[in-house]
Motif scaffolding. Structure first.
Motif, PDB file in Angstrom:
ATOM      1  N   ALA A  11       0.832  -1.204   0.000  1.00  0.00           N
ATOM      2  CA  ALA A  11       0.000   0.000   0.000  1.00  0.00           C
ATOM      3  C   ALA A  11       0.863   1.249   0.000  1.00  0.00           C
ATOM      4  O   ALA A  11       0.579   2.225  -0.718  1.00  0.00           O
ATOM      5  CB  ALA A  11      -0.928  -0.014   1.211  1.00  0.00           C
ATOM      6  N   GLU A  14       2.303   1.841  -3.434  1.00  0.00           N
ATOM      7  CA  GLU A  14       1.343   2.407  -4.381  1.00  0.00           C
ATOM      8  C   GLU A  14       1.103   3.881  -4.093  1.00  0.00           C
ATOM      9  O   GLU A  14       1.010   4.697  -5.010  1.00  0.00           O
ATOM     10  CB  GLU A  14       0.022   1.646  -4.353  1.00  0.00           C
ATOM     11  CG  GLU A  14      -0.921   2.145  -5.430  1.00  0.00           C
ATOM     12  CD  GLU A  14      -2.278   1.475  -5.421  1.00  0.00           C
ATOM     13  OE1 GLU A  14      -2.944   1.529  -6.468  1.00  0.00           O
ATOM     14  OE2 GLU A  14      -2.674   0.904  -4.396  1.00  0.00           O
ATOM     15  N   THR A  39      -6.817   5.868  -1.716  1.00  0.00           N
ATOM     16  CA  THR A  39      -5.476   5.401  -1.381  1.00  0.00           C
ATOM     17  C   THR A  39      -4.704   6.455  -0.595  1.00  0.00           C
ATOM     18  O   THR A  39      -4.078   6.146   0.433  1.00  0.00           O
ATOM     19  CB  THR A  39      -4.713   5.029  -2.665  1.00  0.00           C
ATOM     20  OG1 THR A  39      -5.348   3.909  -3.273  1.00  0.00           O
ATOM     21  CG2 THR A  39      -3.262   4.694  -2.372  1.00  0.00           C
ATOM     22  N   GLN A 281      -4.646  -2.586  -6.765  1.00  0.00           N
ATOM     23  CA  GLN A 281      -4.859  -1.390  -5.952  1.00  0.00           C
ATOM     24  C   GLN A 281      -4.678  -1.669  -4.462  1.00  0.00           C
ATOM     25  O   GLN A 281      -5.593  -1.477  -3.650  1.00  0.00           O
ATOM     26  CB  GLN A 281      -6.246  -0.805  -6.215  1.00  0.00           C
ATOM     27  CG  GLN A 281      -6.456  -0.328  -7.643  1.00  0.00           C
ATOM     28  CD  GLN A 281      -7.844   0.240  -7.876  1.00  0.00           C
ATOM     29  OE1 GLN A 281      -8.816  -0.144  -7.214  1.00  0.00           O
ATOM     30  NE2 GLN A 281      -7.971   1.148  -8.836  1.00  0.00           N
ATOM     31  N   GLY A 283      -3.240  -0.025  -2.222  1.00  0.00           N
ATOM     32  CA  GLY A 283      -3.474   1.147  -1.381  1.00  0.00           C
ATOM     33  C   GLY A 283      -4.936   1.322  -1.039  1.00  0.00           C
ATOM     34  O   GLY A 283      -5.292   1.637   0.107  1.00  0.00           O
ATOM     35  N   ALA A 284      -5.808   1.119  -2.021  1.00  0.00           N
ATOM     36  CA  ALA A 284      -7.246   1.205  -1.754  1.00  0.00           C
ATOM     37  C   ALA A 284      -7.694   0.050  -0.875  1.00  0.00           C
ATOM     38  O   ALA A 284      -8.568   0.212  -0.010  1.00  0.00           O
ATOM     39  CB  ALA A 284      -8.021   1.225  -3.068  1.00  0.00           C
TER      40      ALA A 284
END
Length: 558
Positions: A11, A14, A39, A281, A283-284
């Motif tokens: 995360a 990203e 994110t 993704q 981070g999301a």
């Protein structure tokens, strides 16, 4: 260690990449804009924000994307962009992320002006979208649950009985999950990304623990379909993932949540690997995880997955899991019943996979020269016991007789119709037919050191070609090239495919030549448009001719 400790490095990487992103926000779709904003909101919260810095760079960057997002919102509340025009369900994906970002920002709205301003703009997006999601329709089965989850999140922010009433309308249709734990789309991707997380949120917000039952059943199915390379079997899927590997990483937060909640040792073992696996993704994913307190707790003690044979009756899938080998059989394609290849159907003609050590025999398919009807797609899968299985299919096509007197027209203008293989102005329904049939049976024996196939064909005299597709990265030996088709073919003896420290043998070859060519025929649904569904990888053919019986042994080197 909690879930964020495991997924945190990916995360953070990203978030670092997004801080340097210089692409034009005008080129990004609404879902990507909000996923990026979420994110960086998550990264900001994880960093332990303090003070009242109005110009925090992460919040400022996120706010810039949110302003672009707000500009994409139509007067009716849905978002503009994408081929699904003004789509309530596509908008729901974005609104779910908006709501999660609002939940993360809530503790800082009174103390950090930049957070308050960002939250105000996010909340305005939610309020504009709510009426469209309250009344809007859907395209696909999973869209019902994505919209319901968005309505639940909105209800958590702005309680409204009308939102719950609409959720209950969708829930009254019943979770579309079968007795074996497969959602109706049979897709690992949509199970991980939509259906399961939606029911998780619905159970929490509505305080209805029974809504977790479909999630548990889906995860049980996921474990049963987990392959040695930590991908989840997709051959049965009715969605885009049916022709590609799907990694376990997408299931990480779901596995972790239920493993902790239920004290599941089997889920814990897979959750630990999934949380550090490649995922989309991350981070999301981390930001969403911060809204789930259960994910802050450590996993219970882990235990290995059980060995044995898993059956999925409705999807007609069998997975034989052994200590160092997996064998998957599939007879659940929707094409025989519907008569065509189409989005939303299980189209794959792959009927066998074998994973042994470093070698992945990803797709075994059987082509025939038979009226352009495409490869063998069995419709029956029988478990004969002792590691023996039988897959069966009968296909037929017709030649049409002259019309009866009463159906004839002097102007020759007959109704345009479809006879199963093609369309023409022939009034097919009024004609008698002469049928030509081909019955194919593949008997499979899973033995300690091999998977043995007996290909039995009855009916028409036609050539067939068994295509073995291996995951790229290895080398063949013992094979040659068909002079006419340029296909790699095993003519005689045994061939071998080696990857890493492992190898799989196959054979014996069964000849080749003009009467028995090496080929792959995807069927006229593809060929008419100059396309193919041939899988990626390294291909080799073993040829034969119907009617008859041919044995091919796939040696797994044990």
């Amino acid at each position: 260690m909690g879930f964020l400790d495991a997924v945190g490095p990916a995360a953070d990487a990203e978030a670092a990449r997004l801080r340097l992103a210089d692409d034009d926000p005008a080129t990004l779709q609404h879902r990507e804009l909000m996923a990026r904003a979420l994110t960086l909101v998550g990264a900001w919260v994880r960093s332990g924000p303090g003070g009242t810095d109005h110009h925090d760079p992460d919040l400022a960057t996120a706010h810039g994307w949110v302003r672009h997002l707000a500009a994409r919102q139509s007067p009716g509340g849905t978002f503009v962009g994408g081929d699904n025009v003004l789509s309530p369900p596509d908008s729901a994906f974005t609104v779910n992320d908006v709501c999660d970002a609002l939940q993360l920002l809530a503790p800082y709205r009174d103390s950090v002006p930049a957070a308050a301003e960002l939250a105000d703009d996010l909340d305005a997006i939610v309020r504009r979208a709510a009426p469209a999601l309250l009344t809007g329709g859907v395209h696909t089965p999973n869209h019902r649950w994505e919209i319901a989850a968005a309505l639940a999140r909105i209800h958590r922010l702005h309680p409204d009985a009308a939102l719950v009433a609409r959720i209950d309308e969708w829930l009254a249709e019943g979770p579309d999950i079968d007795a074996d734990g497969l959602w109706s789309e049979r897709s690992p991707n949509y199970a991980a990304a939509v259906s399961c997380p939606s029911f998780l949120v619905l159970a929490e917000v509505l305080e209805r623990p029974a809504l977790l039952d479909p999630v548990r059943r889906s995860l049980d199915a996921t474990l049963a379909l987990l392959l040695p390379d930590d991908t989840v079997e997709t051959v049965q899927s009715r969605r885009q993932d049916q022709s590609k590997p799907f990694g376990i990483g997408a299931f990480a937060p779901l596995l972790w949540h239920v493993a902790v909640l239920d004290g599941r040792a089997d889920l814990a073992a897979v959750a630990a690997r999934a949380a550090v696996a490649e995922m989309w993704q991350p981070g999301a994913v981390a930001a969403r995880a911060m809204t789930d307190p259960i994910l802050a707790r450590p996993l219970p003690e882990a235990a290995p997955l059980p060995l044995g044979t898993a059956h999925f009756a409705a999807a007609r899938v069998v997975h034989v899991r052994e200590a160092d080998r997996s064998v998957v059989l599939f007879a659940g394609s929707d094409v025989p019943a519907t008569g065509h290849v189409r989005s939303g159907l299980a189209n794959s003609p792959t009927f066998l996979r074998v994973l042994a050590g470093d070698v992945v025999l990803s797709d075994v398919r059987l082509s025939r020269e038979f009226f352009g009807l495409g490869p063998f797609r069995p419709t029956v899968l029988d478990d004969l016991g002792d590691g023996r299985f039988r897959l069966t299919e009968t296909v037929s096509a017709g030649y049409h007789q002259p019309l009866p007197t009463a159906a004839r027209r002097s102007d020759g203008a007959y109704e345009l119709g479809d006879e199963g293989r093609f369309s023409a102005s022939m009034a097919f329904d009024a004609r008698d037919q002469d049928r030509v049939s081909l019955t194919t049976t593949v008997e499979v024996a899973v033995t300690p050191d091999a998977v043995v196939l007996d290909v039995v064909t009855e009916g028409a005299d036609v050539p067939w070609s068994l295509q073995l597709t291996f995951r790229a990265g290895g080398t063949f030996s013992g094979v040659s090239t068909d002079a006419a088709t340029r296909e790699r073919v095993l003519v005689a003896g045994d061939g071998r495919y080696r990857a890493g420290s492992s190898s799989i043998t196959f054979g014996p070859g069964n000849g080749s030549g003009p009467e028995q060519p090496a080929f792959y025929a995807p069927g006229q649904d593809y060929a008419f448009l100059g396309g193919t569904d041939r899988p990626d990888g390294e291909h080799v053919q073993v040829t034969g001719r119907s009617p008859g019986r041919t044995r091919i042994r796939i040696g797994t080197g044990r």
